[in-house]
Write an enzyme that holds these catalytic residues in place. Structure first.
Site, PDB file in Angstrom:
ATOM      1  N   HIS A  42     -16.416  44.671  48.301  1.00  0.00           N
ATOM      2  CA  HIS A  42     -15.683  43.918  47.287  1.00  0.00           C
ATOM      3  C   HIS A  42     -14.927  44.813  46.325  1.00  0.00           C
ATOM      4  O   HIS A  42     -13.918  44.414  45.748  1.00  0.00           O
ATOM      5  CB  HIS A  42     -16.634  43.027  46.496  1.00  0.00           C
ATOM      6  CG  HIS A  42     -15.955  42.253  45.412  1.00  0.00           C
ATOM      7  ND1 HIS A  42     -15.968  42.650  44.099  1.00  0.00           N
ATOM      8  CD2 HIS A  42     -15.184  41.145  45.443  1.00  0.00           C
ATOM      9  CE1 HIS A  42     -15.251  41.800  43.369  1.00  0.00           C
ATOM     10  NE2 HIS A  42     -14.769  40.889  44.157  1.00  0.00           N
ATOM     11  N   CYS A  43     -15.397  46.052  46.151  1.00  0.00           N
ATOM     12  CA  CYS A  43     -14.861  46.863  45.057  1.00  0.00           C
ATOM     13  C   CYS A  43     -13.629  47.673  45.409  1.00  0.00           C
ATOM     14  O   CYS A  43     -12.545  47.454  44.870  1.00  0.00           O
ATOM     15  CB  CYS A  43     -15.960  47.799  44.544  1.00  0.00           C
ATOM     16  SG  CYS A  43     -17.348  46.946  43.762  1.00  0.00           S
ATOM     17  N   ILE A  44     -13.789  48.646  46.291  1.00  0.00           N
ATOM     18  CA  ILE A  44     -12.753  49.660  46.466  1.00  0.00           C
ATOM     19  C   ILE A  44     -11.446  49.110  47.029  1.00  0.00           C
ATOM     20  O   ILE A  44     -10.372  49.536  46.614  1.00  0.00           O
ATOM     21  CB  ILE A  44     -13.293  50.831  47.309  1.00  0.00           C
ATOM     22  CG1 ILE A  44     -14.538  51.411  46.628  1.00  0.00           C
ATOM     23  CG2 ILE A  44     -12.260  51.924  47.440  1.00  0.00           C
ATOM     24  CD1 ILE A  44     -15.237  52.483  47.431  1.00  0.00           C
ATOM     25  N   ASP A  54     -10.383  46.368  43.578  1.00  0.00           N
ATOM     26  CA  ASP A  54     -10.345  46.662  42.147  1.00  0.00           C
ATOM     27  C   ASP A  54      -9.121  47.457  41.689  1.00  0.00           C
ATOM     28  O   ASP A  54      -8.598  47.202  40.588  1.00  0.00           O
ATOM     29  CB  ASP A  54     -11.627  47.389  41.728  1.00  0.00           C
ATOM     30  CG  ASP A  54     -12.855  46.509  41.890  1.00  0.00           C
ATOM     31  OD1 ASP A  54     -12.680  45.297  42.155  1.00  0.00           O
ATOM     32  OD2 ASP A  54     -13.979  47.022  41.764  1.00  0.00           O
TER      33      ASP A  54
END
Length: 434
Positions: free
Chosen positions: A270-272, A275
């Site tokens: 979900h992050c890299i 974001d």
């Protein structure tokens, strides 16, 4: 107000509501329960709530026994946001994806905040944990509380504390990961420090919610940019006939000034992959063009297509085309040793291969079946790995290098392997690095 809340937290009488019981919210709810707090778990997924109520897990990392202990201690899963009225602290852990235009999608945050608003009351602490751009807490949470007549820092305590979960990393359970915390006011910060300090080993205070929001973005942009560099080095080394993984391993022996980042078939989780776009979008409002960050994003996003080219070349060298070839994808989770499919590059590779007419199968020790179909011609159900299965393939694509795979078996029985993770260190006639 503040002293009453601090007293409840100190005496473990505070009720903690966690909104969003996914990869971030569930471990947080379990941790507060284990620390002696009564916990309300709120999620819009009725099936997920039902599983928790029965003491069953839906994330492999958290065993049924741990869920059952939390339920016995009073963990109350529910789909009703009205339950938040009984909470002293509310932690919002909902997804923050991107729109189809690759812009921030705060719909989950806004929906949760709107659903919670009628149930907010004086004396509560509300903390947003979802990764987002600087200013979100001030723009989305504080005004909704104010509309209820609740002034941040006086009537209600508003914080931002970004999640830092690393799925599959047993070295860093929730309580051992330092927590960043910013408060809307000093009193908000004090209340947040008390709450998180009761469950997390180390809480790091920063000057504002905006700073805390930026900290999380920096952490993930840092990884995205460095992985982008590693992926570009992979392309360069491939053209030169050099093994990039050997280069990185050797460079990592330098005891200062170098940190190894590893290339792969693309970014997942979900992050890299997501974001950095929150930061680039917000930066444009300040007249800043984040060229460096966006370039890294372009390189990382192009990796699945680059791997497809390596697969095509490997088959062509053996007089075969992708169309009609039997291709087994090993690993569909976005990273090793987890069951998390979010933004997995393996799924993008399956889609690309299916579009080219490959006859696909996949095997993953952590994922028995996909929850959605990536292509009409791509399978939903995984297959069990065996020597006979491997031998029957035209190509085996190692997309996610789970430790549970038998790599000697794979090497021995696969006619052709495309290794996107650098798992095979020694050269082999049937291994192509990608």
């Amino acid at each position: 107000m503040k002293q009453a809340l601090l007293g409840k937290i100190r005496d473990r009488q505070a009720v903690v509501a966690v909104v969003g019981l996914g990869y971030v919210g569930l471990p947080l709810a379990l941790r507060f329960s284990e620390c002696g707090f009564r916990v309300i778990g709120i999620d819009t997924d009725a099936e997920r709530v039902a599983q928790l109520a029965k003491g069953r897990t839906y994330i492999a990392r958290y065993e049924d026994s741990r869920i059952q202990k939390a339920v016995q201690k009073g963990l109350r899963p529910t789909t009703s946001f009205a339950a938040a009225a009984h909470a002293d602290a509310i932690l919002i852990c909902v997804p923050t994806p991107l729109t189809v235009q690759r812009e921030p999608d705060l719909s989950h945050v806004r929906s949760a905040a709107d659903a919670l608003a009628p149930h907010l009351h004086a004396g509560q602490l509300i903390s947003l944990e979802s990764t987002t751009y600087p200013g979100t807490t001030e723009e989305e949470i504080v005004p909704r509380a104010a509309a209820r007549g609740l002034k941040a820092g006086k009537d209600i305590f508003v914080c931002f504390s970004p999640e830092r979960e690393d799925p599959g990393n047993a070295r860093f359970p929730t309580h051992a990961i330092p927590k960043i915390l910013g408060g809307t006011t000093p009193d908000c910060l004090e209340a947040g420090m008390a709450l998180y300090g009761a469950a997390i080993d180390k809480v790091v205070a920063v000057s504002s919610t905006r700073t805390a929001e930026m900290v999380k973005l920096l952490e993930n942009v840092h990884r995205a940019v460095n992985i982008g560099l590693a992926n570009e080095m992979k392309i360069i080394c491939d053209r030169m006939g050099i093994d990039v993984h050997e280069v990185i391993r050797a460079a990592a022996t330098k005891p200062f000034g170098f940190v190894p980042y590893w290339p792969g078939p693309g970014l997942g989780g979900h992050c890299i992959p997501i974001d950095p776009f929150y930061l680039t979008w917000k930066a444009r409002a300040y007249g800043v063009h984040t060229r460096f960050i966006e370039l890294a994003g372009e390189i990382n996003a192009a990796m699945p297509v680059w791997v497809l080219g390596k697969v095509t070349d490997a088959l062509n060298a053996r007089g075969k085309s992708v169309r009609g070839s039997r291709i087994l994808v090993l690993g569909v989770a976005y990273k090793k040793n987890v069951d998390d499919l979010r933004e997995s590059p393996a799924l993008e590779l399956m889609k690309l291969l299916a579009e080219k007419g490959a006859r696909l199968a996949f095997s993953d020790p952590h994922v028995a079946a996909l929850r959605w179909r990536v292509h009409d011609q791509a399978p939903l159900e995984g297959v069990k790995l065996s020597a006979a299965l491997l031998a029957d393939q035209d190509l085996v694509l190692l997309a996610t290098d789970h430790d549970a795979f038998d790599y000697e078996l794979i090497l021995k029985h696969s006619p052709l392997i495309v290794d996107t993770r650098g798992r095979y260190l020694a050269p082999a006639e049937n291994v192509v690095k990608a």
